[in-house]
Write a protein that holds these residues in place. Structure first.
Motif, PDB file in Angstrom:
ATOM      1  N   LEU A 128       0.853  -1.190   0.000  1.00 10.55           N
ATOM      2  CA  LEU A 128       0.000   0.000   0.000  1.00 10.55           C
ATOM      3  C   LEU A 128       0.889   1.240   0.000  1.00 10.55           C
ATOM      4  N   HIS A 129       0.551   2.193  -0.860  1.00  9.29           N
ATOM      5  CA  HIS A 129       1.327   3.429  -0.895  1.00  9.29           C
ATOM      6  C   HIS A 129       0.394   4.618  -0.697  1.00  9.29           C
ATOM      7  N   VAL A 130       0.940   5.827  -0.714  1.00  8.12           N
ATOM      8  CA  VAL A 130       0.103   6.997  -0.394  1.00  8.12           C
ATOM      9  C   VAL A 130      -1.103   7.128  -1.305  1.00  8.12           C
ATOM     10  N   GLY A 131      -0.997   6.607  -2.519  1.00 10.79           N
ATOM     11  CA  GLY A 131      -2.130   6.666  -3.445  1.00 10.79           C
ATOM     12  C   GLY A 131      -3.348   5.911  -2.927  1.00 10.79           C
ATOM     13  N   HIS A 132      -3.136   5.044  -1.945  1.00  5.78           N
ATOM     14  CA  HIS A 132      -4.259   4.288  -1.399  1.00  5.78           C
ATOM     15  C   HIS A 132      -4.925   4.982  -0.217  1.00  5.78           C
ATOM     16  N   LEU A 133      -4.382   6.131   0.167  1.00  5.09           N
ATOM     17  CA  LEU A 133      -4.959   6.836   1.314  1.00  5.09           C
ATOM     18  C   LEU A 133      -6.381   7.333   1.017  1.00  5.09           C
ATOM     19  N   ARG A 134      -6.509   8.082  -0.059  1.00  3.04           N
ATOM     20  CA  ARG A 134      -7.792   8.739  -0.332  1.00  3.04           C
ATOM     21  C   ARG A 134      -8.944   7.751  -0.538  1.00  3.04           C
ATOM     22  N   PRO A 135      -8.783   6.730  -1.409  1.00 10.58           N
ATOM     23  CA  PRO A 135      -9.936   5.832  -1.582  1.00 10.58           C
ATOM     24  C   PRO A 135     -10.340   5.165  -0.271  1.00 10.58           C
ATOM     25  N   ALA A 136      -9.364   4.910   0.598  1.00  7.07           N
ATOM     26  CA  ALA A 136      -9.689   4.227   1.854  1.00  7.07           C
ATOM     27  C   ALA A 136     -10.446   5.150   2.800  1.00  7.07           C
ATOM     28  N   LYS A 385       4.150  19.858  -1.439  1.00  3.96           N
ATOM     29  CA  LYS A 385       4.158  21.326  -1.427  1.00  3.96           C
ATOM     30  C   LYS A 385       4.585  21.897  -2.775  1.00  3.96           C
ATOM     31  N   ASP A 386       5.239  21.077  -3.597  1.00  6.93           N
ATOM     32  CA  ASP A 386       5.654  21.541  -4.926  1.00  6.93           C
ATOM     33  C   ASP A 386       4.501  21.472  -5.930  1.00  6.93           C
ATOM     34  N   GLY A 387       3.320  21.053  -5.461  1.00  3.55           N
ATOM     35  CA  GLY A 387       2.168  21.001  -6.360  1.00  3.55           C
ATOM     36  C   GLY A 387       2.135  19.748  -7.221  1.00  3.55           C
ATOM     37  N   LYS A 388       3.114  18.871  -7.038  1.00  5.17           N
ATOM     38  CA  LYS A 388       3.100  17.618  -7.805  1.00  5.17           C
ATOM     39  C   LYS A 388       2.724  16.462  -6.876  1.00  5.17           C
ATOM     40  N   PRO A 389       2.248  15.346  -7.463  1.00  2.00           N
ATOM     41  CA  PRO A 389       1.835  14.221  -6.615  1.00  2.00           C
ATOM     42  C   PRO A 389       2.866  13.917  -5.522  1.00  2.00           C
ATOM     43  N   PHE A 390       2.374  13.721  -4.325  1.00  2.00           N
ATOM     44  CA  PHE A 390       3.206  13.563  -3.137  1.00  2.00           C
ATOM     45  C   PHE A 390       4.231  12.439  -3.269  1.00  2.00           C
ATOM     46  N   LYS A 391       5.480  12.754  -2.945  1.00  2.00           N
ATOM     47  CA  LYS A 391       6.567  11.768  -3.068  1.00  2.00           C
ATOM     48  C   LYS A 391       7.385  11.742  -1.765  1.00  2.00           C
ATOM     49  N   THR A 392       8.247  10.738  -1.646  1.00  2.00           N
ATOM     50  CA  THR A 392       9.201  10.752  -0.538  1.00  2.00           C
ATOM     51  C   THR A 392      10.253  11.826  -0.822  1.00  2.00           C
ATOM     52  N   ARG A 393      11.093  12.082   0.179  1.00  2.00           N
ATOM     53  CA  ARG A 393      12.083  13.156  -0.013  1.00  2.00           C
ATOM     54  C   ARG A 393      12.998  12.874  -1.206  1.00  2.00           C
ATOM     55  N   ASP A 394      13.316  11.593  -1.435  1.00  2.00           N
ATOM     56  CA  ASP A 394      14.189  11.309  -2.577  1.00  2.00           C
ATOM     57  C   ASP A 394      13.408  11.000  -3.865  1.00  2.00           C
ATOM     58  N   GLY A 395      12.142  11.402  -3.873  1.00  2.00           N
ATOM     59  CA  GLY A 395      11.394  11.295  -5.133  1.00  2.00           C
ATOM     60  C   GLY A 395      10.708   9.961  -5.367  1.00  2.00           C
ATOM     61  N   GLY A 396      10.794   9.049  -4.402  1.00  2.00           N
ATOM     62  CA  GLY A 396      10.164   7.733  -4.583  1.00  2.00           C
ATOM     63  C   GLY A 396       8.692   7.755  -4.175  1.00  2.00           C
ATOM     64  N   VAL A 397       8.058   6.605  -4.341  1.00  2.00           N
ATOM     65  CA  VAL A 397       6.661   6.478  -3.919  1.00  2.00           C
ATOM     66  C   VAL A 397       6.642   6.175  -2.433  1.00  2.00           C
ATOM     67  N   ARG A 399       5.385   4.755   1.046  1.00  2.00           N
ATOM     68  CA  ARG A 399       4.463   3.727   1.537  1.00  2.00           C
ATOM     69  C   ARG A 399       3.448   4.363   2.458  1.00  2.00           C
ATOM     70  N   LEU A 400       2.237   3.868   2.393  1.00  2.00           N
ATOM     71  CA  LEU A 400       1.164   4.421   3.214  1.00  2.00           C
ATOM     72  C   LEU A 400       1.516   4.327   4.692  1.00  2.00           C
ATOM     73  N   GLU A 401       2.121   3.199   5.054  1.00  2.00           N
ATOM     74  CA  GLU A 401       2.454   3.006   6.447  1.00  2.00           C
ATOM     75  C   GLU A 401       3.469   4.051   6.946  1.00  2.00           C
ATOM     76  N   SER A 402       4.404   4.405   6.086  1.00  2.00           N
ATOM     77  CA  SER A 402       5.398   5.418   6.482  1.00  2.00           C
ATOM     78  C   SER A 402       4.730   6.765   6.689  1.00  2.00           C
ATOM     79  N   LEU A 403       3.776   7.073   5.830  1.00  3.40           N
ATOM     80  CA  LEU A 403       3.080   8.360   5.956  1.00  3.40           C
ATOM     81  C   LEU A 403       2.358   8.438   7.305  1.00  3.40           C
ATOM     82  N   ILE A 404       1.689   7.358   7.667  1.00  2.00           N
ATOM     83  CA  ILE A 404       0.960   7.333   8.944  1.00  2.00           C
ATOM     84  C   ILE A 404       1.953   7.477  10.099  1.00  2.00           C
ATOM     85  N   THR A 405       3.027   6.698  10.020  1.00  2.00           N
ATOM     86  CA  THR A 405       4.027   6.736  11.083  1.00  2.00           C
ATOM     87  C   THR A 405       4.649   8.124  11.199  1.00  2.00           C
ATOM     88  N   ASP A 406       4.971   8.734  10.072  1.00  2.00           N
ATOM     89  CA  ASP A 406       5.588  10.069  10.093  1.00  2.00           C
ATOM     90  C   ASP A 406       4.727  11.083  10.827  1.00  2.00           C
TER      91      ASP A 406
END
Ligand code: ARG
Length: 587
Positions: A128-136, A385-397, A399-406
């Motif tokens: 699961l990655h951040v793209g799965h946040l909204r539908p859930a 914040k750059d107006g582009k789809p949300f990414k990790t700091r190094d530009g990767g996708v 994970r949803l779990e990391s977003l929650i933990t952060d």
């Protein structure tokens, strides 16, 4: 229970009738100029033509009959013919008191229906990655809103569990462990109960396999073959697939639980494969589906279309079924099993056209009757914040779990700074408040709009945020606890007539709950609830700053204050539950 609008409309309607006009003109609505008045009636405007006189004249006549009624504090006809209304404190207090004693807080329950919400939609092979946040979370909130309205709501996760990603994962497992019995087609014994991989392995296997398949045509061909073997029911592939589903679903459940998201059905594309052959056969026989360039398609365009709607492809030219096919078969299954009045799909808005095609094809093929409403809620993108789809700091996708933990970790730091709390409580509190930040930050936006994930703003205790709402609830809890500690008994208290402006404003904010729920449910719009509680929290805090609550000397008045804020807490908690989060006792 009659809403304020119904009561006002009735009174105003009678006045129109008495003045010689039709009663329907008395419909009252919430003012769209709150700076001028609280409610308004525009009925005189519509009558002018029919009765051949100036609307202001009609409004004047009606207002004459309304003046002095106990429900109104003021009522006034203004040019060109509006009736501006402010309601009396006594009427408002009476309504809020009745609302507080009503099981549904004044919401009139519609006829209960069976509704299926199709949300989440994760693909099993991938983490699961951040793209799965909204539908859930949007789906979960819509499910909870509809349940509040008394409907029988069934949430289905509808996993992507049947396509090529599955074949890719199996191919990669075979590369690494070629001797596993799953791949030995002469093997007839029982397969191992333990999966030959962990969830961490799985997370790395899919991206590796996907990359390899792009570079190596031979590998890609093997993945397609594995997919086909699974789909045609080869025993070993089926057994391995079961392991993949189990391991992956267990992990998903754990992450969804952290979001307070929970499904009644863990079905997927695989669930309805058994229906496809007959469904396709019927479509061919009835003639709704026809062959085009080797593929089987259903025409779905209509005369009234203003844009091009291409045909819905049911079976590809290579004979494979696809996303569309399983969605159509899923409609068939849902209708047969649950007889729903409505099916609601929550996905990215880029699937708008796709669902339009599927819905039309389903109706044309007779899979679903006109009585069943098919709705698609298409949501926008969560951007950085750059107006582009949300990414990790190094530009990767991410994970949803990391977003929650952060976000929960950030909240932990903040809570530790603010308050003396032992570690376990601070963690627990941070989890609740962090989740509120994430959910509210998303749900307070109209779903269709893109929004920016702004950690600092979302976790702030001030402004239009989840933590601000929770902070307000915690503030009320603490006043109530002090009142109880002084020997007060909250359960016996009743809301009274407001004696100052901020108390009346708080009641006004409370009183729009019924309208809020009606629009949240009919528009499938959690942001309506966010707007209601933000308003309510603001009204509560103004009241708190302007009123001496616990030090009020008149015990009766003090009791009324306490009853009012405790009811506000109840409403806030009822609402955040529909958004999917809850409040701690302190923060
Ligand atoms: N798995 C799909 C995707 O990743 C979403 C599924 C949405 N639901 C549906 N019934 N098609 O795009």
């Amino acid at each position: 229970m009659k809403s304020i609008l119904e009561t006002l409309s009735e009174i105003t309607g009678k006045a129109f009738e008495e003045a010689g006009y039709k009663k329907e003109a008395g419909r009252v609505s919430v003012s769209n100029r709150p700076d001028l008045c609280e409610y308004q009636c525009n009925g005189a405007m519509a009558l002018a033509k029919e009765y051949k006189c100036a609307p202001k004249q009609i409004a004047d006549a009606v207002v004459k009959l309304l003046e002095g009624k106990p429900e109104f504090e003021s009522v006034e006809a203004v040019m060109p013919g509006f009736i501006n209304i402010n309601i009396s404190s006594a009427f408002l207090a009476e309504y809020v008191l009745a609302m507080s004693e009503d099981e549904k807080f004044g919401v009139n329950m519609p006829e209960s229906k069976t509704i299926i919400v199709d949300y989440g939609g994760p693909n099993v092979a991938k983490a699961l990655h951040v793209g799965h946040l909204r539908p859930a979370i949007i789906g979960e909130s819509i499910k909870r809103i509809l349940r509040y309205m008394g409907h029988n709501v069934i949430g289905d996760v509808h996993m992507g569990d049947w396509g090529k990603p599955m074949g890719l994962v199996m191919t990669e497992i075979q590369c690494r462990q070629p001797d596993l019995p799953y791949f030995d087609e002469s093997y007839t014994g029982e397969y191992p109960k333990e999966p030959p991989f962990t969830v961490r392995d799985l997370e790395e296997i899919y991206p590796t396999a996907s990359a390899k398949s792009k570079e190596d045509p031979d590998y890609n061909a093997r993945a397609l073959e594995a997919t086909l073997k699974l789909q045609s029911g080869v025993r070993g592939y089926r057994a391995l697939w079961d392991h993949i589903i189990n391991v992956s679903v267990n992990d998903m459940k754990h992450i969804y639980e952290r979001l307070h998201v929970d499904f009644d059905l863990w079905n997927g594309e695989s669930t309805v494969q058994y229906l496809i052959p007959d469904m396709v056969k019927e479509m061919k026989e009835s003639g709704v589906a026809y062959e085009s360039d080797g593929a089987l398609v259903i025409d779905v365009k209509e005369d009234t279309d203003t844009k091009e709607i291409p045909p819905c492809i049911v079976v590809k030219s290579d004979g494979a079924s696809l996303y569309n096919t399983t969605d159509l078969a899923t409609i068939k299954e849902r209708v047969a099993k649950y007889d729903p009045a409505q099916i609601i799909y929550i996905t990215d808005k880029r699937q708008d056209l796709y669902f339009e095609q599927v819905f039309r094809a389903a109706r044309k093929a007779g899979l679903v009757s006109d009585k069943v409403t098919l709705s698609h809620i298409g949501f926008g993108t969560m951007n950085g914040k750059d107006g582009k789809p949300f990414k990790t700091r190094d530009g990767g996708v991410m994970r949803l779990e990391s977003l929650i933990t952060d976000i929960q970790n950030e909240m932990y730091v903040k809570i530790k700074e603010n308050k003396e709390m032992d570690d376990a409580e601070a963690r627990q509190t941070a989890d609740l408040v962090g989740l509120s930040a994430l959910l509210y930050g998303d749900l307070s936006n109209q779903a269709v709009k893109d929004y920016v994930f702004d950690m600092e703003r979302f976790i702030s205790f001030e402004g239009n945020t989840g933590p601000y709402i929770l902070y307000t609830i915690v503030r009320i809890k603490s006043i109530i606890a002090k009142y109880a500690a002084q020997g007060g008994d909250v359960s016996s208290l009743k809301i009274g007539t407001p004696v100052n402006a901020s108390e009346k404003d708080l009641m006004k904010a409370l009183s729009s709950f019924a309208q809020t729920m009606e629009s949240a449910a009919s528009e499938l719009a959690p942001h309506r609830i966010c707007a209601y509680i933000y308003d309510l929290a603001n009204a509560l805090n103004s009241f708190y700053h302007e009123t001496k609550i616990l030090s009020e000397e008149d015990e009766t008045k003090k009791g009324e204050y306490i009853a009012l804020i405790d009811f506000t807490r109840k409403m806030l908690e009822t609402c955040i539950d529909m958004l999917g989060f809850s409040a701690p006792d302190r923060m």
